[in-house]
Design a protein around this motif. Structure first.
Motif, mmCIF file in Angstrom:
data_model
loop_
_atom_site.group_PDB
_atom_site.id
_atom_site.type_symbol
_atom_site.label_atom_id
_atom_site.label_comp_id
_atom_site.label_asym_id
_atom_site.label_seq_id
_atom_site.Cartn_x
_atom_site.Cartn_y
_atom_site.Cartn_z
ATOM 1 N N HIS A 2 -24.634 -46.466 -22.740
ATOM 2 C CA HIS A 2 -24.974 -45.007 -22.282
ATOM 3 C C HIS A 2 -23.681 -44.319 -22.540
ATOM 4 O O HIS A 2 -22.831 -45.345 -22.905
ATOM 5 C CB HIS A 2 -24.436 -45.391 -20.463
ATOM 6 N N PRO A 3 -23.739 -42.666 -23.327
ATOM 7 C CA PRO A 3 -22.920 -42.436 -24.264
ATOM 8 C C PRO A 3 -21.951 -42.247 -23.275
ATOM 9 O O PRO A 3 -20.781 -42.577 -23.901
ATOM 10 C CB PRO A 3 -23.670 -41.021 -23.767
ATOM 11 N N ASP A 4 -22.406 -42.590 -22.258
ATOM 12 C CA ASP A 4 -20.405 -42.620 -20.928
ATOM 13 C C ASP A 4 -19.808 -43.601 -20.678
ATOM 14 O O ASP A 4 -18.473 -43.644 -21.836
ATOM 15 C CB ASP A 4 -20.289 -41.908 -20.031
ATOM 16 N N LEU A 33 -15.039 -39.487 -30.560
ATOM 17 C CA LEU A 33 -15.000 -38.779 -29.377
ATOM 18 C C LEU A 33 -14.682 -38.273 -28.995
ATOM 19 O O LEU A 33 -15.183 -37.315 -27.690
ATOM 20 C CB LEU A 33 -13.516 -39.789 -28.921
ATOM 21 N N ALA A 34 -14.395 -37.250 -29.825
ATOM 22 C CA ALA A 34 -13.905 -35.478 -29.600
ATOM 23 C C ALA A 34 -15.895 -34.940 -29.137
ATOM 24 O O ALA A 34 -16.128 -34.630 -27.841
ATOM 25 C CB ALA A 34 -13.787 -34.924 -29.740
ATOM 26 N N GLU A 35 -16.045 -35.139 -30.359
ATOM 27 C CA GLU A 35 -18.220 -35.132 -30.085
ATOM 28 C C GLU A 35 -18.881 -35.324 -28.951
ATOM 29 O O GLU A 35 -19.108 -34.347 -27.913
ATOM 30 C CB GLU A 35 -18.425 -34.869 -31.301
ATOM 31 N N LEU A 36 -18.262 -36.708 -28.520
ATOM 32 C CA LEU A 36 -18.985 -37.284 -26.891
ATOM 33 C C LEU A 36 -18.715 -35.907 -26.325
ATOM 34 O O LEU A 36 -19.279 -36.269 -24.891
ATOM 35 C CB LEU A 36 -18.815 -38.352 -27.225
ATOM 36 N N PRO A 46 -24.612 -34.428 -32.036
ATOM 37 C CA PRO A 46 -25.897 -33.867 -32.214
ATOM 38 C C PRO A 46 -26.916 -34.770 -31.227
ATOM 39 O O PRO A 46 -26.939 -36.113 -31.201
ATOM 40 C CB PRO A 46 -26.512 -33.992 -33.350
ATOM 41 N N GLY A 47 -27.780 -34.783 -30.352
ATOM 42 C CA GLY A 47 -28.729 -35.680 -29.529
ATOM 43 C C GLY A 47 -28.045 -36.298 -28.380
ATOM 44 O O GLY A 47 -28.602 -37.112 -27.938
ATOM 45 N N LEU A 103 -37.759 -43.199 -23.665
ATOM 46 C CA LEU A 103 -37.752 -42.352 -25.680
ATOM 47 C C LEU A 103 -37.673 -41.508 -25.726
ATOM 48 O O LEU A 103 -39.015 -41.045 -25.874
ATOM 49 C CB LEU A 103 -37.718 -43.711 -26.494
ATOM 50 N N PRO A 104 -37.134 -40.432 -25.695
ATOM 51 C CA PRO A 104 -37.484 -39.011 -26.177
ATOM 52 C C PRO A 104 -38.127 -38.879 -27.156
ATOM 53 O O PRO A 104 -37.039 -40.139 -28.368
ATOM 54 C CB PRO A 104 -36.072 -38.108 -26.633
ATOM 55 N N PRO A 105 -39.247 -38.212 -28.369
ATOM 56 C CA PRO A 105 -38.899 -38.170 -29.706
ATOM 57 C C PRO A 105 -38.764 -38.202 -30.449
ATOM 58 O O PRO A 105 -38.725 -38.888 -31.065
ATOM 59 C CB PRO A 105 -40.804 -37.112 -29.498
ATOM 60 N N GLU A 106 -37.458 -37.700 -30.068
ATOM 61 C CA GLU A 106 -36.271 -37.147 -31.374
ATOM 62 C C GLU A 106 -35.887 -38.612 -32.136
ATOM 63 O O GLU A 106 -34.900 -37.866 -32.553
ATOM 64 C CB GLU A 106 -35.365 -36.143 -30.417
ATOM 65 N N LEU A 107 -35.203 -39.192 -30.280
ATOM 66 C CA LEU A 107 -35.054 -40.647 -31.040
ATOM 67 C C LEU A 107 -35.450 -41.958 -31.206
ATOM 68 O O LEU A 107 -35.799 -42.636 -31.667
ATOM 69 C CB LEU A 107 -34.170 -40.991 -29.557
#
Length: 215
Positions: A118-120, A177-180, A186-187, A200-204
């Motif tokens: 998970h991004p977090d 980390l700053a971007e997250l 992106p994405g 799963l989104p099509p973009e990924l």
């Protein structure tokens, strides 16, 4: 492409560098390499040490000059570097310094599967890594400064490189980390949605799978 060498184990490079000082027996060579901290410069498997010594002797990179015995200890063979060994040492050093080779750090392996987190959680783990990197950098700088008071800089250039690599990694992790954290990666929304919905989104999705589905 790296050259095919008669004895390609980097431990041989370390042995040759030690023997440029003076002839030594294998135990003395190993003691010297440990004192120099060579295990920090290259992967050394001490279990193969005597095999490497024998192979170097067989290929004429080193040669026995005498056998010595101290007290009741077993007889020890003293080796010196040969002219072929010196030429190999110089040629090998030239290759290592001049020619980049692909390397596979464990961190890169982890980044290659970052999407499973998970991004977090990824951000929390990267934050922990950055803390450890910063601690390591401070410690390495202190050790380097202390050593520079005792040794010529020429003999510490690999330590300077190590600090520079750690600083570069820390800077990259800090930027990621700053971007997250500020949501500009992106994405990021799709990445988060994947973990929250299980879809799963099509973009990924894998680009090869997307191209195959349209055929």
């Amino acid at each position: 492409m790296p050259k095919q060498r008669k004895v390609g184990n980097l431990l041989a490079l370390a042995v040759l560098s030690a023997l440029t000082q003076r002839p030594m027996h294998p135990y003395e060579i190993a003691t010297t390499l440990r004192a120099w901290g060579k295990e920090q410069d290259m992967e050394i498997k001490w279990g193969s040490f005597y095999t490497v010594i024998r192979n170097m002797d067989r290929h004429g990179l080193i040669e026995a000059v005498e056998s010595v015995r101290a007290g009741r200890r077993p007889e020890r063979t003293v080796y010196r570097i040969t002219e072929a060994g010196r030429a190999e040492l110089v040629d090998w050093a030239r290759e290592l310094v001049s020619t980049p080779e692909p390397e596979h750090p464990r961190f890169r392996a982890g980044l290659s599967v970052l999407a499973v987190l998970h991004p977090d959680e990824a951000a929390a783990l990267l934050r922990r890594r950055l803390e450890l990197l910063d601690e390591g950098i401070r410690a390495a700088r202190g050790v380097l400064a202390e050593h520079l008071r005792q040794l010529p800089r020429l003999f510490l250039v690999e330590s300077e490189y190590d600090v520079a690599i750690r600083e570069a990694e820390a800077a990259w992790v800090r930027a990621l980390l700053a971007e997250l954290t500020d949501g500009t990666y992106p994405g990021l929304d799709q990445w988060r949605a994947f973990h929250e919905t299980g879809e799963l989104p099509p973009e990924l999705s894998d680009p090869t799978e997307r191209s195959g589905s349209t055929q």
